[in-house]
Design an enzyme around this catalytic site. Sequence first.
Site, mmCIF file in Angstrom:
data_model
loop_
_atom_site.group_PDB
_atom_site.id
_atom_site.type_symbol
_atom_site.label_atom_id
_atom_site.label_comp_id
_atom_site.label_asym_id
_atom_site.label_seq_id
_atom_site.Cartn_x
_atom_site.Cartn_y
_atom_site.Cartn_z
ATOM 1 N N GLY A 1 3.427 3.581 5.449
ATOM 2 C CA GLY A 1 4.513 3.193 6.349
ATOM 3 C C GLY A 1 5.122 1.843 6.079
ATOM 4 O O GLY A 1 5.798 1.276 6.936
ATOM 5 N N ASP A 24 14.787 2.702 5.112
ATOM 6 C CA ASP A 24 13.904 1.955 4.198
ATOM 7 C C ASP A 24 14.700 1.273 3.084
ATOM 8 O O ASP A 24 14.560 0.068 2.855
ATOM 9 C CB ASP A 24 12.865 2.885 3.564
ATOM 10 C CG ASP A 24 11.708 3.206 4.489
ATOM 11 O OD1 ASP A 24 11.873 3.008 5.707
ATOM 12 O OD2 ASP A 24 10.651 3.644 4.001
ATOM 13 N N ALA A 36 10.359 2.813 -1.713
ATOM 14 C CA ALA A 36 11.686 2.197 -1.739
ATOM 15 C C ALA A 36 11.629 0.811 -2.382
ATOM 16 O O ALA A 36 12.555 0.402 -3.091
ATOM 17 C CB ALA A 36 12.240 2.096 -0.316
ATOM 18 N N ALA A 37 10.540 0.086 -2.179
ATOM 19 C CA ALA A 37 10.425 -1.267 -2.742
ATOM 20 C C ALA A 37 10.270 -1.213 -4.263
ATOM 21 O O ALA A 37 10.898 -1.984 -4.996
ATOM 22 C CB ALA A 37 9.249 -2.003 -2.110
ATOM 23 N N GLY A 43 7.037 1.234 3.177
ATOM 24 C CA GLY A 43 8.191 1.350 2.281
ATOM 25 C C GLY A 43 7.879 1.107 0.813
ATOM 26 O O GLY A 43 8.745 0.642 0.073
ATOM 27 N N SER A 44 6.670 1.442 0.375
ATOM 28 C CA SER A 44 6.310 1.117 -1.009
ATOM 29 C C SER A 44 7.215 1.825 -2.020
ATOM 30 O O SER A 44 7.635 1.224 -3.010
ATOM 31 C CB SER A 44 4.834 1.435 -1.268
ATOM 32 O OG SER A 44 4.666 2.755 -1.667
ATOM 33 N N PRO A 55 0.825 -1.207 0.000
ATOM 34 C CA PRO A 55 0.000 0.000 0.000
ATOM 35 C C PRO A 55 0.866 1.268 0.000
ATOM 36 O O PRO A 55 1.885 1.316 0.683
ATOM 37 C CB PRO A 55 -0.826 -0.122 1.285
ATOM 38 C CG PRO A 55 -0.083 -1.097 2.143
ATOM 39 C CD PRO A 55 0.644 -2.022 1.209
HETATM 40 O O1 PMV Z 1 6.519 5.782 6.387
HETATM 41 P P1 PMV Z 1 7.719 5.163 5.795
HETATM 42 O O2 PMV Z 1 7.606 3.743 5.448
HETATM 43 O O3 PMV Z 1 8.247 5.967 4.631
HETATM 44 O O4 PMV Z 1 8.873 5.252 6.922
HETATM 45 C C1 PMV Z 1 9.333 6.502 7.364
HETATM 46 C C2 PMV Z 1 10.298 6.347 8.493
HETATM 47 C C3 PMV Z 1 10.741 7.656 9.128
HETATM 48 O O5 PMV Z 1 11.598 7.308 10.204
HETATM 49 C C4 PMV Z 1 9.553 8.428 9.684
HETATM 50 C C5 PMV Z 1 11.471 8.550 8.140
HETATM 51 C C6 PMV Z 1 12.851 8.055 7.757
HETATM 52 O O6 PMV Z 1 13.391 8.602 6.781
HETATM 53 O O7 PMV Z 1 13.423 7.172 8.416
#
Ligand code: PMV
Length: 311
Positions: free
Chosen positions: A103, A150, A108-109, A105-106, A99
């Site tokens: 949160g 990520d 980056a994946a 990591g879509s 999704p």
């Molecule tokens: O929400 P995501 O999956 O992009 O994770 C963000 C994680 C943070 O710590 C909030 C930001 C980061 O760059 O590490």
Amino acid sequence: MAIAYAPGKVILFGEHAVVYGRPAIAAPVAQVRAQATVQDAPPGSGLTLVAADLGETHVLGAPPSDAMRALEVTARNTLARLGLASPPDLRITIRSDIPIGRGMGSGAAVATALVRALAMHLGAPLPPDEVSRIVYETEIIHHGTPSGVDNTVIAHEQPVYFVRGQGMERFRVGRAFRLAIADTGIYSPTRVAVGDVRAAWQADPARYDALFDAIGTVVVAARRAIEAGDVVALGPLMQRNQALLREMGVSAPELERLIAAAQDAGAPGAKLVGAGRGGNMIALLEPGGEAEVIAALQAAGAARVLVTTVA
Ligand code: PMV
């Protein structure tokens, strides 16, 4: 033709504070993944990127839409790393069931799958460190000031202990443990939550540095517990991490509802994952108690519940 994949991820401990130099622990989630398929294309057609889920197509060199900019930059950086001055004639199709903006990591994946497939198709597969480095550049487009956690956990596909600027440390998971991952269904762009935390930190650095330090202490204790196979200790550490994230202003009523539902059903710990404000939460599962926690999360309105093992 080449096909490559990349998993989702969850941050087990330490999100947000990791942007400010404190450690974080993250683990890949193989139950969801991004996929990139590279095929040869007719001579002179250039490199075409197809985001199948978004119904968007982009030819490298044309002005990219907002949605395609990150893919364009990822493809360009990969070609540069492989020493190709001009884009080869290829068609790259990208799909993902991770999704977006929740949160996991879509971004980056998707970028990782693209780098891997492109490098593989061109006969020069890249090691995880190099994939991670290229995807970090993509993360800057998504996030502004990414910590790098990520791209690191997704490129290496194993649990990592991560400190910004120092890279990752592998560590031993003394005893495998299971997590439910539940989605609030709320889209929450990382850039916004990270920007708000930065503004709050600038307004009151002493308070926020103390919160980041307290999270850092939780992360160090969690690493010790995970290495020792002391799964029982992880529940209270998740609770503590969540309380600190709440104080930081990145929780949301929908996250709190799922967290409370999991705890009431017997989960020893639960917290938001990633940027917060929406997106996903995790709940620690105990043998024998899984079905109850999953049912409670569903009853509390979770848009999707996954179960994963950290090992
Ligand atoms: O929400 P995501 O999956 O992009 O994770 C963000 C994680 C943070 O710590 C909030 C930001 C980061 O760059 O590490």
